[in-house]
Design an enzyme around this catalytic site. Structure first.
Site, PDB file in Angstrom:
ATOM      1  N   LYS A  52      16.506   9.627  50.865  1.00 34.47           N
ATOM      2  CA  LYS A  52      17.299  10.723  50.269  1.00 34.47           C
ATOM      3  C   LYS A  52      16.603  12.065  50.515  1.00 34.47           C
ATOM      4  O   LYS A  52      17.252  13.042  50.906  1.00 34.47           O
ATOM      5  CB  LYS A  52      17.470  10.491  48.755  1.00 34.47           C
ATOM      6  N   GLN A  96      16.263   7.648  39.847  1.00 30.60           N
ATOM      7  CA  GLN A  96      16.450   6.415  40.611  1.00 30.60           C
ATOM      8  C   GLN A  96      16.429   5.209  39.666  1.00 30.60           C
ATOM      9  O   GLN A  96      15.542   5.085  38.814  1.00 30.60           O
ATOM     10  CB  GLN A  96      15.358   6.302  41.690  1.00 30.60           C
ATOM     11  N   ASP A 119      24.861  11.868  40.720  1.00 28.87           N
ATOM     12  CA  ASP A 119      25.093  10.429  40.877  1.00 28.87           C
ATOM     13  C   ASP A 119      26.438  10.020  40.269  1.00 28.87           C
ATOM     14  O   ASP A 119      26.926   8.916  40.509  1.00 28.87           O
ATOM     15  CB  ASP A 119      23.990   9.633  40.146  1.00 28.87           C
TER      16      ASP A 119
HETATM   17  N1  GUN Z   1      19.825   2.508  42.445  1.00 27.77           N
HETATM   18  C1  GUN Z   1      20.671   1.865  43.279  1.00 27.77           C
HETATM   19  N2  GUN Z   1      21.673   2.691  43.679  1.00 27.77           N
HETATM   20  C2  GUN Z   1      21.441   3.867  43.082  1.00 27.77           C
HETATM   21  C3  GUN Z   1      22.122   5.117  43.102  1.00 27.77           C
HETATM   22  O1  GUN Z   1      23.170   5.312  43.751  1.00 27.77           O
HETATM   23  N3  GUN Z   1      21.563   6.107  42.354  1.00 27.77           N
HETATM   24  C4  GUN Z   1      20.435   5.927  41.624  1.00 27.77           C
HETATM   25  N4  GUN Z   1      19.981   6.946  40.901  1.00 27.77           N
HETATM   26  N5  GUN Z   1      19.785   4.777  41.570  1.00 27.77           N
HETATM   27  C5  GUN Z   1      20.293   3.763  42.298  1.00 27.77           C
END
Ligand code: GUN
Length: 293
Positions: A52, A96, A119
């Site tokens: 990311k 995350q 998100d």
């Molecule tokens: N863990 C797995 N997928 C995601 C996501 O799209 N966002 C976040 N913050 N954590 C995750």
């Protein structure tokens, strides 16, 4: 059979976002800034976060990376979230997941300012999405919608079966596929761990979206001839056939299912790449105050 090429589409979207950032900067605006909080050292999460952050820099965003040890207290994380909420230099914030067990996921999500929740996990964004109001869409479902849209796949009136009911994928994609929009307007069935006759239900699907978290769960006998299959799964399976010692597999047994499909996403190279780019798209929307003013 046509591959839904996440690599190609995400590269196109990346260019679109990078061009928009150049335009903003040329107009004297600041670069979009995404903050990422990670707690602990889960290997999978670390890979996602690194990816990311790297993609942020490739499109000209700034990023603010906050990494805490697994022993960090809930209070410490909540305080950091509040500090970022109040920092006008930061447009979007993600934490995350998963988090260590002593930290409440829902408390963390609800502490994030919904206007920075790129998100799309905050109940305000989830609720607004369910009502068809402008909101940040969670990145994986948004990536699936982008793929369907950019390949001009007809969804109206189709039978769409979603395998999995997670808050991150199954539940939101089922809402998006059934809402009054294009893509959307599908007749949606959700299957989960308590569903009966999963095979029979899947075999009725014109569009099958699989986010069940089990490697190669979907076999050819579960797929109708001509179906569109979207595979959200990503698993590292030990293998003696590769140098790395593992192979990447999805939730679908690709080799036997693909010949029956009109369209299918590969793993890797399908939905996964779309997820990151949709997160960046949300961050761009946040920086431009396009969802909330
Ligand atoms: N863990 C797995 N997928 C995601 C996501 O799209 N966002 C976040 N913050 N954590 C995750």
């Amino acid at each position: 059979m046509i591959l839904l090429d996440g690599k190609k589409i995400s590269a196109e979207m990346k260019l679109e976002i990078a061009n928009e950032v150049s335009r903003l900067v040329a107009a004297g605006k600041k670069r979009p800034n995404l903050a990422v909080i990670m707690v602990g050292d889960d290997g999978g999460s670390a890979t996602y976060v690194a990816s990311k952050v790297k993609t942020c820099h490739e499109v000209g965003f700034e990023s603010s990376d906050f990494h805490y040890p697994a022993t960090a207290s809930e209070d410490e994380i909540l305080k950091k979230i509040e500090e970022i909420n109040n920092n006008p230099a930061i447009d979007g914030l993600i934490v995350q997941l998963p988090l260590p067990k002593h930290i409440s996921e829902s408390k963390v999500i609800e502490t994030i300012d919904y206007r920075k929740d790129v998100d799309g996990f905050h109940p305000i964004n989830t609720g607004r999405m369910a009502m068809g109001l402008p909101s940040y869409l969670p990145a994986t479902p948004a990536g699936i919608i982008e793929l369907l849209s950019r390949y001009n796949i007809e969804t109206e009136g189709k039978n769409c079966v979603v395998l999995g009911r997670s808050n991150i994928v199954g539940t939101p994609i089922s809402l998006l596929m059934s809402r009054k929009a294009n893509p959307g307007n599908a007749t949606v069935t959700i299957c989960h761990s308590r569903s009966k006759n999963i095979k029979e239900i899947c075999a009725q699907a014109d569009i099958l979206i699989v986010a069940i978290g089990q490697p190669e769960f979907v076999s050819a006998d579960m797929v109708k001839e001509g179906a569109v299959v979207i595979d959200v799964g990503i698993h590292r399976i030990p293998s003696t056939e590769t140098k790395s010692g593992f192979k990447i597999k999805g939730d679908v047994t690709f080799d036997e299912v693909a010949p029956k499909c009109s369209y299918i996403t590969p793993v890797p190279g399908g939905v996964g790449l779309m997820t990151i780019i949709c997160l960046l798209q949300n961050t761009l929307l946040a920086a431009q105050n396009k969802i909330y003013h």
